[in-house]
Write an enzyme that holds these catalytic residues in place. Structure first.
Site, short mmCIF file in Angstrom:
data_model
loop_
_atom_site.label_atom_id
_atom_site.label_comp_id
_atom_site.label_asym_id
_atom_site.label_seq_id
_atom_site.Cartn_x
_atom_site.Cartn_y
_atom_site.Cartn_z
N LYS A 193 16.28 -2.16 4.47
CA LYS A 193 16.39 -1.81 3.05
C LYS A 193 17.84 -1.98 2.57
O LYS A 193 18.77 -1.98 3.37
CB LYS A 193 15.99 -0.34 2.86
CG LYS A 193 14.51 -0.07 2.90
CD LYS A 193 14.23 1.39 2.59
CE LYS A 193 12.77 1.74 2.72
NZ LYS A 193 11.92 1.17 1.67
N ARG B 89 1.60 2.29 5.61
CA ARG B 89 0.17 1.94 5.64
C ARG B 89 -0.30 1.68 7.06
O ARG B 89 -1.46 1.87 7.40
CB ARG B 89 -0.08 0.76 4.71
CG ARG B 89 0.65 -0.48 5.09
CD ARG B 89 0.68 -1.50 3.96
NE ARG B 89 1.67 -1.18 2.94
CZ ARG B 89 1.86 -1.88 1.83
NH1 ARG B 89 1.10 -2.91 1.58
NH2 ARG B 89 2.79 -1.54 0.96
N1 BES Z 1 8.87 4.45 2.09
C1 BES Z 1 8.70 3.32 1.28
C2 BES Z 1 8.22 3.65 -0.13
C3 BES Z 1 9.13 4.48 -0.99
C4 BES Z 1 9.99 3.86 -1.88
C5 BES Z 1 9.09 5.85 -0.96
C6 BES Z 1 10.80 4.63 -2.68
C7 BES Z 1 9.91 6.62 -1.76
C8 BES Z 1 10.76 5.99 -2.64
C9 BES Z 1 7.70 2.34 1.90
O1 BES Z 1 7.61 2.37 3.27
C10 BES Z 1 8.16 0.98 1.52
O2 BES Z 1 9.23 0.62 1.91
N2 BES Z 1 7.35 0.26 0.77
C11 BES Z 1 7.69 -1.04 0.32
C12 BES Z 1 6.47 -1.92 0.44
C13 BES Z 1 6.77 -3.38 0.34
C14 BES Z 1 7.58 -3.87 1.52
C15 BES Z 1 5.46 -4.14 0.26
C16 BES Z 1 8.16 -0.93 -1.13
O3 BES Z 1 7.66 -0.07 -1.86
O4 BES Z 1 9.05 -1.66 -1.51
ZN ZN Z 2 9.06 1.15 4.25
#
Ligand code: BES
Ligand code: ZN
Ligand code: ZN
Length: 489
Positions: free
Chosen positions: A269, A343
């Site tokens: 990230k 997921r």
């Molecule tokens: N933990 C994150 C989602 C999240 C984002 C929670 C902001 C709280 C605040 C999740 O695991 C994630 O990273 N999701 C990605 C999915 C994508 C790679 C398809 C996202 O939301 O960008």
């Molecule tokens: Zn994630």
């Protein structure tokens, strides 16, 4: 600590009396309260508007060192959430003054056109939750919580709703436990530590506790959980909490996403996105705290909580984009992005719960997608279900508890977006739009015919700023919601 109390204002010695004030109508049915409000409203600097306040010291009408008037605004705008916030504000105001007890006057329910139970529940919740601060890591604990929060009511109200305060306190303790877990930094809640903490709390209640360690997960072939956890030196776990009273006819199962830190893995990230990722175990915290609360409330219902716990880290052992993994239920998953890890751990936990317990209802709670927070903002959770009745019940509980939820669709044709050329399914969509929906559709492939709902709490799980009855950080969003939902037939 919370108490509904009839008070004779002429006789009782009070440290701090809090009086909510409506801008355009007297909302009290106690002569002294009404008189004090009238005096306060005569001052130029106080109109009873929302968020206004004024303090009288030692007014002759009562034996109270201070009387704090809190403005509510116009009568037509008074709703339970405003009362919840008012009680939270009252408590915060007094903790910052280092007081140890307060008395909050409860408005006459009829005058504000609400049910007395609704008024009391909201005020008790706001008071209890507003009294919590997370200062475990501070040497200088600035504000001590109040020892006593009394609510001034008529004697018949105190009698009729005698059990309400302890019921509210039990549920709010659950919310606070979840907040504490979420606020704990990731270096102090790595999967083994977080699991131990949940087990310690769960064992104090009448809950059956089972922990599957890495070896068990390997033996039972939880391929998705193991893949996500592979990059961390603290290995994954799966916790099963069971509340099963003898007379139970139905089973409700909850699954909570427990990513103790989501770095994104090899798809690392950005700096900005990493900031709040210690909160990626909020679903797990909600489910564990709900089970602990349920065990205290003892409903005639079997309730199961399944909590997969992992840390998503990049390393030489981490899973990679392009990998194909085999999930617990046998389907293969092509990894498009290691940051779509929630997921993956959820599908293993959900297919396990469906196979082993065959629950009537299955609800998962997860900080699943940034897309859901983009769609609904940071105060409202997304709800997905093929069963509109279940989704509506969740939305209704959200309205009541002010843990707001909004139903989003599960369109069949969007499933196309999850197709993989090489495996049974892809963990990310081929489109960059509708990410909350495609994540929910991915989960839906692993619940069989079970009545299922998914609650995406990526927005409301964590607050950047403090609010009336919640400090900055974890909100515990979901505990009051799920507890309310369980009370429905
Ligand atoms: N933990 C994150 C989602 C999240 C984002 C929670 C902001 C709280 C605040 C999740 O695991 C994630 O990273 N999701 C990605 C999915 C994508 C790679 C398809 C996202 O939301 O960008
Ligand atoms: Zn994630
Ligand atoms: Zn995540």
């Amino acid at each position: 600590m919370l108490k509904l109390k009839p008070v004779d204002l002429k006789k009782e010695i009070i440290t701090a009396l809090i009086i909510p004030v409506c801008e355009d109508q007297d909302i009290h049915d106690d002569g002294i309260l009404s008189l004090l409000v009238k005096k306060a409203l005569e001052l130029k600097e106080f109109k009873g508007g929302k968020d206004e306040d004024i303090t009288f010291y030692n007014p002759p009408e009562v034996k109270s060192e201070r009387v704090i008037f809190l403005g509510l605004g116009k009568l037509e705008k008074i709703e339970p959430e405003l009362l919840r916030q008012m009680a939270g504000r009252a408590v915060k105001k007094c903790t910052t003054k280092n007081l140890s007890e307060i008395l909050i006057a409860v408005p006459a329910a009829k005058k504000i056109k609400l049910e007395m139970q609704t008024v009391l529940e909201a005020m008790l919740e706001g008071g209890f939750l507003g009294n919590h601060t997370f200062d475990k890591y501070k040497k200088d604990k600035k504000h001590k919580p109040l020892k006593k929060i009394d609510f001034m009511v008529k004697p018949e109200v105190a009698k009729k709703f005698g059990k309400l305060s302890s019921r509210v306190a039990t549920v709010c303790k659950g919310t606070i436990l979840a907040r504490e877990w979420v606020n704990t930094p990731s270096n102090h809640k790595r999967p083994d530590q977080f699991t131990r903490s949940i087990v310690t709390y769960a064992k104090k209640e009448e809950l059956k506790v089972t922990v599957l360690a890495e070896k068990d997960l390997r033996q039972k072939k939880f391929g998705a959980i193991l893949a996500v956890g592979a990059g961390s030196s603290s290995k994954p776990r799966m916790i099963v909490l069971e509340y099963s009273p003898k007379k139970a006819k139905k089973t409700v199962a909850f699954v909570g996403k427990g990513v103790t830190f989501d770095s994104g893995g090899i798809n690392l990230k950005s700096t900005a996105a990493l900031k709040a990722m210690k909160s990626d175990m909020s679903g797990a915290a909600i489910v564990a705290a709900t089970l602990i609360t349920v065990a205290k409330q003892k409903p005639a219902l079997k309730v199961i909580g399944v909590i997969p716990v992992v840390e998503n880290m990049p390393s030489g052992n981490a899973y990679r984009p392009g990998d194909i993994i085999k999930s617990y239920d046998g389907k293969t998953v092509e990894i498009g992005n290691t940051d779509a890890e929630g997921r993956l751990i959820l599908i293993d936990a959900m297919s396990y719960i469906v196979k082993k317990y065959k629950p009537e209802t299955l609800i998962d709670v997860a900080t699943l997608t940034g897309a859901c927070a983009v769609a609904l903002g940071d105060k409202i959770a997304g709800v997905f279900s093929f069963d509109d009745k279940l989704a509506e019940a969740i939305v209704a509980s959200g309205k009541k508890t002010h843990e707001r939820c909004w139903q989003l669709p599960l369109p069949d044709d969007y499933k196309e977006l999850l197709k993989s050329d090489l495996a049974d399914i892809h963990n990310v969509s081929s489109s960059s739009w509708g990410g909350a929906i495609t994540a929910a559709l991915f989960l839906s492939e692993f619940v069989g015919n079970t009545r299922w709902a998914h609650i995406d709490i990526a927005g409301p799980a964590y607050n950047d700023k403090e609010s009336a009855y919640c400090g900055a950080g974890g909100t515990g969003f979901g505990v009051r919601l799920l507890c309310d939902l369980l009370e429905k037939p």
